[in-house]
Design a protein around this motif. Structure first.
Motif, PDB file in Angstrom:
ATOM      1  N   LEU A  11      11.288  -2.755  10.238  1.00 30.89           N
ATOM      2  CA  LEU A  11      10.565  -3.992   9.965  1.00 30.89           C
ATOM      3  C   LEU A  11       9.133  -3.675   9.583  1.00 30.89           C
ATOM      4  O   LEU A  11       8.456  -2.894  10.261  1.00 30.89           O
ATOM      5  CB  LEU A  11      10.597  -4.901  11.193  1.00 30.89           C
ATOM      6  CG  LEU A  11       9.806  -6.204  11.121  1.00 30.89           C
ATOM      7  CD1 LEU A  11      10.400  -7.130  10.068  1.00 30.89           C
ATOM      8  CD2 LEU A  11       9.797  -6.879  12.486  1.00 30.89           C
ATOM      9  N   VAL A  12       8.676  -4.292   8.507  1.00 28.98           N
ATOM     10  CA  VAL A  12       7.313  -4.074   8.043  1.00 28.98           C
ATOM     11  C   VAL A  12       6.756  -5.386   7.494  1.00 28.98           C
ATOM     12  O   VAL A  12       7.507  -6.227   6.996  1.00 28.98           O
ATOM     13  CB  VAL A  12       7.269  -2.966   6.968  1.00 28.98           C
ATOM     14  CG1 VAL A  12       8.031  -3.402   5.715  1.00 28.98           C
ATOM     15  CG2 VAL A  12       5.843  -2.585   6.627  1.00 28.98           C
ATOM     16  N   GLN A  13       5.457  -5.562   7.598  1.00 34.97           N
ATOM     17  CA  GLN A  13       4.815  -6.756   7.070  1.00 34.97           C
ATOM     18  C   GLN A  13       4.639  -6.661   5.560  1.00 34.97           C
ATOM     19  O   GLN A  13       4.524  -5.572   4.998  1.00 34.97           O
ATOM     20  CB  GLN A  13       3.449  -6.962   7.721  1.00 34.97           C
ATOM     21  CG  GLN A  13       3.497  -7.320   9.193  1.00 34.97           C
ATOM     22  CD  GLN A  13       2.113  -7.527   9.772  1.00 34.97           C
ATOM     23  OE1 GLN A  13       1.245  -6.671   9.630  1.00 34.97           O
ATOM     24  NE2 GLN A  13       1.919  -8.665  10.411  1.00 34.97           N
ATOM     25  N   ALA A  14       4.625  -7.807   4.910  1.00 34.56           N
ATOM     26  CA  ALA A  14       4.379  -7.847   3.476  1.00 34.56           C
ATOM     27  C   ALA A  14       3.066  -7.143   3.150  1.00 34.56           C
ATOM     28  O   ALA A  14       2.064  -7.320   3.839  1.00 34.56           O
ATOM     29  CB  ALA A  14       4.340  -9.285   2.982  1.00 34.56           C
ATOM     30  N   GLY A  16       2.751  -3.953   3.294  1.00 38.57           N
ATOM     31  CA  GLY A  16       2.786  -2.677   3.973  1.00 38.57           C
ATOM     32  C   GLY A  16       3.630  -1.651   3.253  1.00 38.57           C
ATOM     33  O   GLY A  16       4.140  -1.885   2.158  1.00 38.57           O
ATOM     34  N   PRO A  88       8.610  -9.643   0.655  1.00 40.27           N
ATOM     35  CA  PRO A  88       9.794 -10.163   1.352  1.00 40.27           C
ATOM     36  C   PRO A  88      11.075 -10.003   0.541  1.00 40.27           C
ATOM     37  O   PRO A  88      12.147  -9.789   1.124  1.00 40.27           O
ATOM     38  CB  PRO A  88       9.447 -11.632   1.580  1.00 40.27           C
ATOM     39  CG  PRO A  88       7.961 -11.641   1.680  1.00 40.27           C
ATOM     40  CD  PRO A  88       7.503 -10.619   0.679  1.00 40.27           C
ATOM     41  N   THR A  91      13.532  -7.084   1.046  1.00 38.02           N
ATOM     42  CA  THR A  91      14.415  -7.046   2.207  1.00 38.02           C
ATOM     43  C   THR A  91      15.856  -6.830   1.762  1.00 38.02           C
ATOM     44  O   THR A  91      16.387  -7.583   0.949  1.00 38.02           O
ATOM     45  CB  THR A  91      14.299  -8.339   3.013  1.00 38.02           C
ATOM     46  OG1 THR A  91      12.980  -8.451   3.551  1.00 38.02           O
ATOM     47  CG2 THR A  91      15.299  -8.352   4.160  1.00 38.02           C
ATOM     48  N   VAL A 120      11.210  -7.056   5.377  1.00 39.24           N
ATOM     49  CA  VAL A 120       9.799  -7.281   5.084  1.00 39.24           C
ATOM     50  C   VAL A 120       9.465  -8.715   5.460  1.00 39.24           C
ATOM     51  O   VAL A 120      10.016  -9.660   4.893  1.00 39.24           O
ATOM     52  CB  VAL A 120       9.472  -7.032   3.609  1.00 39.24           C
ATOM     53  CG1 VAL A 120       7.971  -7.191   3.368  1.00 39.24           C
ATOM     54  CG2 VAL A 120       9.933  -5.645   3.191  1.00 39.24           C
ATOM     55  N   SER A 121       8.573  -8.877   6.397  1.00 38.74           N
ATOM     56  CA  SER A 121       8.191 -10.198   6.860  1.00 38.74           C
ATOM     57  C   SER A 121       7.021 -10.734   6.052  1.00 38.74           C
ATOM     58  O   SER A 121       6.167  -9.981   5.586  1.00 38.74           O
ATOM     59  CB  SER A 121       7.824 -10.163   8.342  1.00 38.74           C
ATOM     60  OG  SER A 121       6.710  -9.316   8.570  1.00 38.74           O
ATOM     61  N   SER A 122       6.978 -12.048   5.901  1.00 36.53           N
ATOM     62  CA  SER A 122       5.916 -12.687   5.140  1.00 36.53           C
ATOM     63  C   SER A 122       4.722 -13.001   6.024  1.00 36.53           C
ATOM     64  O   SER A 122       4.790 -12.905   7.251  1.00 36.53           O
ATOM     65  CB  SER A 122       6.428 -13.965   4.481  1.00 36.53           C
ATOM     66  OG  SER A 122       6.908 -14.872   5.450  1.00 36.53           O
TER      67      SER A 122
END
Length: 122
Positions: A11-14, A16, A88, A91, A120-122
């Protein structure tokens, strides 16, 4: 035959970065073209990137060109995918593959890894 094992998903942030690795065993990958594919929920599996036998020829899908970098280390029998500026829409489950020729179609690849989830989280 060649066995492929992927690692590095998560899991990674947008915005990143994430680096995927594919370790091969059974035979050297020096005689294989290596590729990365991905499949998002509800979508067809799509080509991401591929690299030639010695690493001098790379090609990327339009959606990732400029953000992703594929590389290989034949001495270590590994292939990597460096993913920067993640979005995102990146993903998906990412798959490492090996084949006998330069191609962007998954049917041209002979061996596949188990896949690793990238979110990828927004």
């Amino acid at each position: 035959q060649v066995q492929l094992v992927e690692s590095g998903g998560g899991l990674v942030q947008a915005g990143g970065s994430l680096r995927l690795s594919c370790a091969a065993s059974g035979r050297t990958i020096s005689t294989y073209v290596m590729g990365w594919f991905r499949q998002a929920p509800g979508r067809e599996r799509e080509f991401v990137a591929r690299i030639s036998w010695s690493g001098g020829n790379t090609y990327y899908a339009d959606s990732v060109r400029g953000r992703f970098t594929i590389s290989r280390d034949n001495a270590k029998n590994t292939v990597s995918l460096q993913m920067n500026s993640l979005k995102p829409e990146d993903t998906a489950v990412y798959y490492c593959s090996a084949g006998p020729r330069l191609a962007v179609h998954d049917a041209s690849y002979t061996y596949w890894g188990q896949g690793t989830q990238v979110t990828v989280s927004s």
